[in-house]
Each structure stands twice: as structure tokens, then as C-alpha cells.
Design a protein around this motif. Structure first.
Motif, PDB file in Angstrom:
ATOM      1  N   SER A   6       0.760  -1.114   0.154  1.00 41.64           N
ATOM      2  CA  SER A   6       0.012  -0.038  -0.034  1.00 41.64           C
ATOM      3  C   SER A   6       0.831   1.197   0.137  1.00 41.64           C
ATOM      4  N   PHE A   7       0.358   2.193  -0.766  1.00 42.28           N
ATOM      5  CA  PHE A   7       1.122   3.441  -0.681  1.00 42.28           C
ATOM      6  C   PHE A   7      -0.003   4.297   0.016  1.00 42.28           C
ATOM      7  N   VAL A 115      -6.000 -13.334  -7.542  1.00 45.86           N
ATOM      8  CA  VAL A 115      -5.044 -13.042  -8.682  1.00 45.86           C
ATOM      9  C   VAL A 115      -3.507 -12.791  -8.064  1.00 45.86           C
ATOM     10  N   LYS A 116      -3.528 -13.220  -7.002  1.00 45.25           N
ATOM     11  CA  LYS A 116      -1.887 -13.099  -6.573  1.00 45.25           C
ATOM     12  C   LYS A 116      -1.187 -13.771  -7.182  1.00 45.25           C
ATOM     13  N   ASP A 117      -1.463 -14.959  -7.822  1.00 46.74           N
ATOM     14  CA  ASP A 117      -0.557 -15.769  -8.536  1.00 46.74           C
ATOM     15  C   ASP A 117      -0.151 -15.306  -9.915  1.00 46.74           C
ATOM     16  N   ASP A 118      -1.121 -14.501 -10.432  1.00 51.42           N
ATOM     17  CA  ASP A 118      -0.697 -13.664 -11.730  1.00 51.42           C
ATOM     18  C   ASP A 118      -0.033 -12.722 -11.896  1.00 51.42           C
ATOM     19  N   PHE A 119       0.617 -12.225 -10.617  1.00 50.18           N
ATOM     20  CA  PHE A 119       1.388 -10.940 -10.484  1.00 50.18           C
ATOM     21  C   PHE A 119       2.572 -11.267  -9.823  1.00 50.18           C
ATOM     22  N   ASP A 120       3.634 -10.267  -9.797  1.00 49.43           N
ATOM     23  CA  ASP A 120       4.627 -10.219  -8.719  1.00 49.43           C
ATOM     24  C   ASP A 120       4.435  -9.221  -7.540  1.00 49.43           C
ATOM     25  N   TYR A 121       4.161  -8.227  -8.202  1.00 49.53           N
ATOM     26  CA  TYR A 121       3.669  -7.196  -7.217  1.00 49.53           C
ATOM     27  C   TYR A 121       2.277  -6.288  -7.498  1.00 49.53           C
ATOM     28  N   ILE A 122       1.631  -6.242  -6.310  1.00 46.56           N
ATOM     29  CA  ILE A 122       0.229  -5.490  -6.301  1.00 46.56           C
ATOM     30  C   ILE A 122       0.504  -4.329  -5.520  1.00 46.56           C
ATOM     31  N   ILE A 123       0.435  -3.165  -6.239  1.00 45.77           N
ATOM     32  CA  ILE A 123       0.523  -1.901  -5.684  1.00 45.77           C
ATOM     33  C   ILE A 123      -0.743  -1.383  -5.428  1.00 45.77           C
ATOM     34  N   ILE A 124      -1.146  -0.657  -4.111  1.00 49.55           N
ATOM     35  CA  ILE A 124      -2.480  -0.113  -3.882  1.00 49.55           C
ATOM     36  C   ILE A 124      -2.353   1.213  -3.473  1.00 49.55           C
ATOM     37  N   ASP A 125      -3.120   2.404  -4.247  1.00 51.26           N
ATOM     38  CA  ASP A 125      -2.894   3.484  -3.968  1.00 51.26           C
ATOM     39  C   ASP A 125      -4.232   3.870  -2.991  1.00 51.26           C
ATOM     40  N   CYS A 126      -3.966   4.229  -1.935  1.00 54.05           N
ATOM     41  CA  CYS A 126      -4.976   4.458  -0.977  1.00 54.05           C
ATOM     42  C   CYS A 126      -5.259   5.850  -0.925  1.00 54.05           C
ATOM     43  N   PRO A 127      -6.536   6.336  -0.487  1.00 53.20           N
ATOM     44  CA  PRO A 127      -7.083   7.704  -0.449  1.00 53.20           C
ATOM     45  C   PRO A 127      -6.302   8.271   0.806  1.00 53.20           C
ATOM     46  N   PRO A 128      -6.450   9.857   0.795  1.00 52.34           N
ATOM     47  CA  PRO A 128      -5.593  10.531   1.705  1.00 52.34           C
ATOM     48  C   PRO A 128      -6.471  10.705   3.010  1.00 52.34           C
ATOM     49  N   SER A 129      -6.966   9.712   3.453  1.00 53.60           N
ATOM     50  CA  SER A 129      -7.776   9.443   4.634  1.00 53.60           C
ATOM     51  C   SER A 129      -7.362   7.905   5.422  1.00 53.60           C
ATOM     52  N   LEU A 130      -7.811   7.972   6.448  1.00 55.52           N
ATOM     53  CA  LEU A 130      -7.497   6.490   7.303  1.00 55.52           C
ATOM     54  C   LEU A 130      -8.688   5.797   7.638  1.00 55.52           C
ATOM     55  N   GLY A 131      -9.914   5.851   6.652  1.00 59.88           N
ATOM     56  CA  GLY A 131     -11.241   5.373   6.655  1.00 59.88           C
ATOM     57  C   GLY A 131     -11.088   3.925   6.259  1.00 59.88           C
ATOM     58  N   MET A 132     -12.273   3.153   5.799  1.00 62.65           N
ATOM     59  CA  MET A 132     -12.355   1.674   5.685  1.00 62.65           C
ATOM     60  C   MET A 132     -11.597   1.272   4.492  1.00 62.65           C
ATOM     61  N   LEU A 133     -11.546   2.171   3.569  1.00 59.33           N
ATOM     62  CA  LEU A 133     -10.973   1.979   2.359  1.00 59.33           C
ATOM     63  C   LEU A 133      -9.226   1.780   2.683  1.00 59.33           C
ATOM     64  N   THR A 134      -8.913   2.529   3.412  1.00 56.96           N
ATOM     65  CA  THR A 134      -7.548   2.361   3.763  1.00 56.96           C
ATOM     66  C   THR A 134      -7.262   1.231   4.772  1.00 56.96           C
TER      67      THR A 134
END
Length: 253
Positions: A6-7, A115-134
């Protein structure tokens, strides 16, 4: 099996999305199969990799709410080894919808497990908050990269974010840790930059990326063309810096 990163930073305007997009693209360039997940309702990651938000039928929202299968929502971009789960402003409503589900904190984790087996890295762009999405992003992640602007207010926000990560580690994801603090908008000629770096090294030295991301016009221009900076300015300073960050990240996690 993919490493999920996560970023995140609750402070806006620190280069979070810019860094998520360009690190993901750089991982693809150096040979890793990479998926970037746009979890910010603003959808800047989506447009930043050349996807029109208006034309979307299936997005991160549908993925979280169980209304889409992976092959319906993952889009292969025009960039090397880079795919995206896009989003638009409809994702904002999903944050409230998630409270209707049992184990709501693990909706994204469960989806990405397919889908974890289909990729080497999964990057998640989080919202600028600390809510349920983050919380969903961090519950699914192996590590967190914290992009932060080179200023003193950012240091205060960093300590709050570290506390949040520790709390999620305790409650939902015992494997979660900070795998890197990435300094953005860096100007080595400013005394302030040197002072902030000194404080970071004192308190977070082992977590600080060696490479810092400089202020750069080409880097700021690239999103308006719907491209990561490598595809806008291949030999530019920021391009080379993000490639180095991607290499360093691949060694860290």
C-alpha cells in the motif's frame, strides 16, 4: 505469489498517487508483472495510466462489493507489465456500503487473493484518509510505503500514520509493517530539506529509501498525458529516481 504494498499517507499533496503510479510502472519496466489498484475515489491513478474514468463499467467499487470478477475489472494498460483495477468517484459511496458486510476489513484482501498468482507485485494507491478503504488496503498488504513531502508538517503526519499502521497490525494484519518512507518533492539546495532528512534519519533511518524524488516539471506534466513519467521523459531525473526506488523496493519486500 504477489507481494502487496500500500502507498498511504493521510495528508494530501505529498506525491502519494504520483509515487504509486511511477513505482508500479518502474517495477513493470524492470521486469515484474505488476497490478496497481486505484483505491482513491478521485481516480487519479486510473487517469494517470491512460484509462478514461467516464467509460468505466466495472471498478474497484464493484470488486469490493462482490459485484465483479477479477477478469471483469482488471485492465491491461499500454505500459510494459502493468495492469490496473481502476476506479471513479462512485468508490466514495462504497466506503459506507462496506459496513453492511461481515469482516468488511478483508473485502479487498479476499478479492486480491484470487489474482495473487498472476502478478509479482500489487500496488495499492490509498485515499488521503484513514477510513475503511485504507483499512482494507492495509489489511491486504504485506507492507506500506509512505510517500512524504520534505517539510516539517509532514513529520507530524508521519507519526500519526505509523500509529495507525501499528493498530492495524494488531487488529487485522500481524504481518503488516512499514517497508519504506519515500521522500518526495526534494530540493537538496534547501536547508529545510536537509533538516527534515536529518530528523527522518534519526527516527526512521532503517526505513528511509536511499533514493529521494526531486521536484521536476516533467514529473508534474506526465499525468496530463495519461502516462507514468518513464513514458513521458525516459531519461529524466525523476524517471531514473523512480527506477531506483523500484529496485530498492524489490530488495526490501
Amino acid at each position: 505469489m504477489a507481494k502487496i504494498i500500500s502507498f498511504a499517507n493521510q495528508k494530501g499533496g505529498v506525491g502519494k498517487t504520483t509515487s504509486a503510479v511511477n513505482v508500479a510502472a518502474s517495477l513493470g519496466i524492470i521486469g515484474f508483472r505488476t497490478l496497481i489498484v486505484d483505491l482513491d475515489p478521485q481516480g487519479n491513478t486510473t487517469s494517470g495510466v491512460g484509462i478514461s474514468k467516464k467509460a468505466l463499467k466495472m471498478t474497484t467499487k464493484e470488486a469490493l462489493l462482490g459485484q465483479a470478477k477479477p477478469d471483469e475489472v482488471i485492465i491491461k494498460t499500454n505500459f510494459e507489465n502493468l495492469s490496473v483495477i481502476p476506479c471513479n468517484v462512485s468508490l466514495a459511496g462504497a466506503e459506507f456500503d462496506l459496513f453492511d458486510y461481515d469482516s468488511a476489513e478483508y473485502r479487498l484482501k479476499n478479492f486480491l487473493s484470487e489474482v495473487k498468482d498472476d502478478f509479482d507485485y500489487i500496488i495499492i494507491d490509498c485515499p488521503p484518509s484513514l477510513g475503511m478503504l485504507t483499512v482494507n488496503a492495509m489489511s491486504a498488504s504485506d507492507g506500506v510505503v509512505v510517500p512524504m513531502q520534505c517539510e516539517f508538517y509532514a513529520l507530524e503526519g508521519l507519526s500519526q500514520l505509523i500509529m495507525t499502521i501499528k493498530r492495524i497490525n494488531k487488529l487485522y494484519n500481524p504481518e503488516l509493517s512499514v517497508c519504506g518512507i519515500l521522500v518526495t518533492m526534494y530540493n537538496r539546495r534547501l536547508l529545510l530539506s536537509a533538516q527534515v532528512i536529518s530528523e527522518l534519519e534519526k527516527h526512521y533511518g532503517d526505513r528511509l529509501f536511499d533514493t529521494k524524488i526531486s521536484r521536476n516539471v516533467k514529473l508534474s506534466e506526465a499525468p496530463s498525458f495519461g502516462k507514468p513519467v518513464y513514458y513521458h521523459d525516459k531519461r529524466g531525473k525523476s524517471t531514473l529516481e523512480y527506477i531506483e526506488v523500484a529496485k530498492e523496493l524489490s530488495k526490501r519486500i
